[in-house]
Design a protein around this motif. Sequence first.
Motif, mmCIF file in Angstrom:
data_model
loop_
_atom_site.group_PDB
_atom_site.id
_atom_site.type_symbol
_atom_site.label_atom_id
_atom_site.label_comp_id
_atom_site.label_asym_id
_atom_site.label_seq_id
_atom_site.Cartn_x
_atom_site.Cartn_y
_atom_site.Cartn_z
ATOM 1 N N MET A 1 30.453 -111.376 -84.052
ATOM 2 C CA MET A 1 29.697 -110.484 -82.910
ATOM 3 C C MET A 1 29.915 -108.993 -82.662
ATOM 4 N N ILE A 2 29.067 -108.321 -82.318
ATOM 5 C CA ILE A 2 28.917 -106.755 -82.541
ATOM 6 C C ILE A 2 28.578 -106.496 -81.720
ATOM 7 N N ALA A 3 30.016 -105.389 -81.083
ATOM 8 C CA ALA A 3 29.538 -104.476 -80.281
ATOM 9 C C ALA A 3 29.663 -103.347 -80.242
ATOM 10 N N ARG B 1 26.623 -103.221 -75.884
ATOM 11 C CA ARG B 1 26.645 -104.331 -75.066
ATOM 12 C C ARG B 1 27.732 -105.286 -76.598
ATOM 13 N N VAL B 2 27.626 -105.945 -76.086
ATOM 14 C CA VAL B 2 28.197 -106.813 -76.470
ATOM 15 C C VAL B 2 27.459 -107.683 -77.646
ATOM 16 N N LEU B 3 26.891 -108.093 -78.955
ATOM 17 C CA LEU B 3 25.773 -109.477 -79.505
ATOM 18 C C LEU B 3 26.494 -110.275 -79.671
ATOM 19 N N LYS B 4 25.801 -111.670 -79.545
ATOM 20 C CA LYS B 4 26.415 -112.808 -80.611
ATOM 21 C C LYS B 4 25.318 -113.693 -81.796
ATOM 22 N N PRO B 5 24.866 -112.498 -82.774
ATOM 23 C CA PRO B 5 24.114 -112.803 -84.116
ATOM 24 C C PRO B 5 24.328 -114.899 -84.179
ATOM 25 N N ILE B 6 22.586 -115.458 -83.805
ATOM 26 C CA ILE B 6 22.394 -116.447 -84.047
ATOM 27 C C ILE B 6 21.140 -116.545 -84.848
ATOM 28 N N LEU B 7 21.095 -115.405 -85.910
ATOM 29 C CA LEU B 7 20.112 -115.924 -86.982
ATOM 30 C C LEU B 7 20.337 -114.710 -87.550
ATOM 31 N N THR B 8 20.030 -114.870 -88.511
ATOM 32 C CA THR B 8 20.407 -113.588 -89.739
ATOM 33 C C THR B 8 19.199 -113.948 -91.632
ATOM 34 N N VAL C 1 29.940 -101.765 -84.058
ATOM 35 C CA VAL C 1 31.217 -102.235 -84.763
ATOM 36 C C VAL C 1 31.708 -104.196 -84.553
ATOM 37 N N SER C 2 31.405 -104.259 -85.790
ATOM 38 C CA SER C 2 31.535 -106.189 -85.676
ATOM 39 C C SER C 2 32.545 -106.515 -86.311
ATOM 40 N N PHE C 3 32.928 -107.997 -85.713
ATOM 41 C CA PHE C 3 34.618 -108.632 -85.391
ATOM 42 C C PHE C 3 34.280 -109.942 -85.321
ATOM 43 N N THR C 4 35.349 -110.400 -85.154
ATOM 44 C CA THR C 4 35.275 -111.649 -85.273
ATOM 45 C C THR C 4 35.886 -112.510 -83.736
#
Length: 452
Positions: free
Chosen positions: A7-9, A59-66, A38-41
């Motif tokens: 996740m990325i805050a 906001r809190v993001l959840k990456p689904i594609l890089t 700030v990225s975290f798991t």
Amino acid sequence: MGTEFQMIAKTFKGLENVLAQELVALGANNIQIDRRAVSFTGDKALMYKANIGLRTASRVLKPILTFNAKNADEVYEQVKQLDWSKYLNIKQTFAIDSTVYSDEFRNSQFVKYRVKDAIADWFMEREQKRPSIRIDNPDIYLNIHIAHTQCTLSLDSSGESLHKRGYRDAQTEAPINEALAAGMLLMAGWNGQTDFVDPMCGSGTLLIEAALIALNIPPCIYRTSFAFEQWPDFDAALFDTIYNDDSEEREFTHKIIGCDISPRALKIAEANVKAAGLSKYITLDRRSIADWDAQSKPCLIVTNPPYGERLVQDDLFNLYAQIGETFKHKFTGSTAWVISSSVECLQKIGLHPSQKIDLLNGALECEFREFELFSGRRNDFVRDKKTRAPHTNANPQPRERLQNQRRFDEKRNDKRDKKPPRDSKNIERTRPYYESRSGKPLLYENKNTRKQ
């Protein structure tokens, strides 16, 4: 514990370190500081907790594609390869936000259009229908972030920015951002350990955020919805349990005092304090900065005076000089923090700052200065300070905090193991309200007030 994912805050300039510390306390893993993020798991429960409990995140993001791409057409091709049925359906609406730091992509709007086209075409090829774009209040929020040629497509779990707590009833001409206000308080070491004063409180944002921190109330408990509630894998029972858990709240026995010379500002502040259910803890009074009596005990002062950028002030220099006089002679023994975009105004305070921190308030580059208020000469104060016990830094650097992450987790888990189990069948999802039988602020009112 569920499956962990990245996740990325997102946050605002200057608050990255504070946000990292919040994530450590929340139980996040693999924390890394980035530019305004700030990225975290963590698992799904942590994502829910982060949205409700982070004070300095937007906001809190959840990456689904890089992936890597050098132009918008390559972005289109990569996004179209994703199985979009996992994330939305043709009956839902979606919106796309973009952040681009790249010479390869000159037009961030065009990137958004190509992402939208890829999603629409994916559904049209399979179902001959497609979900609609909706700018306001969509079902699914997406974010495309591009740095040089590195692209990250994420689900936005928050929806509206998390600085929009849900308690603000009205605002003055130049209100401070709620997340920035909370970050300033945490940088100042505030945790409810003394009285708190904002002598130019405006719409009351600093006062409310100070009360929430002192009581350890999650800042976004007032919100009516989060974007993740529309996701296919939303766990309503888990979220209700987290939302209604008040086991970490604490008592607050000191005072929070806000003053302003403007009757209109005080009226707005009063409405906001009441909307937050914090009238018991916050006292408002009409008073100019020059009208303070000498205080009998030390307190923490944090204030956001006029800058002259968006507010018209007849004599800003005299105002800041008066701030310095009042601090020096009426708040001896206290600590004061002042934010301003005008270095000239800050210099007129006439006190030597012990800290200067660069922050961004909206579009304004600001300095956040700490003033230790003492009687007598500064040289004597500094000498005496060196002979006292070493000062414990209220705002340690994230590296130091991250090294102690296991200790934080062990303490938290030990506390939870001792807590009696809750009957999940009786848990109701509710909203804040103002009174309680015990005198403690009750946070939850009626399930039906939340967006279903």
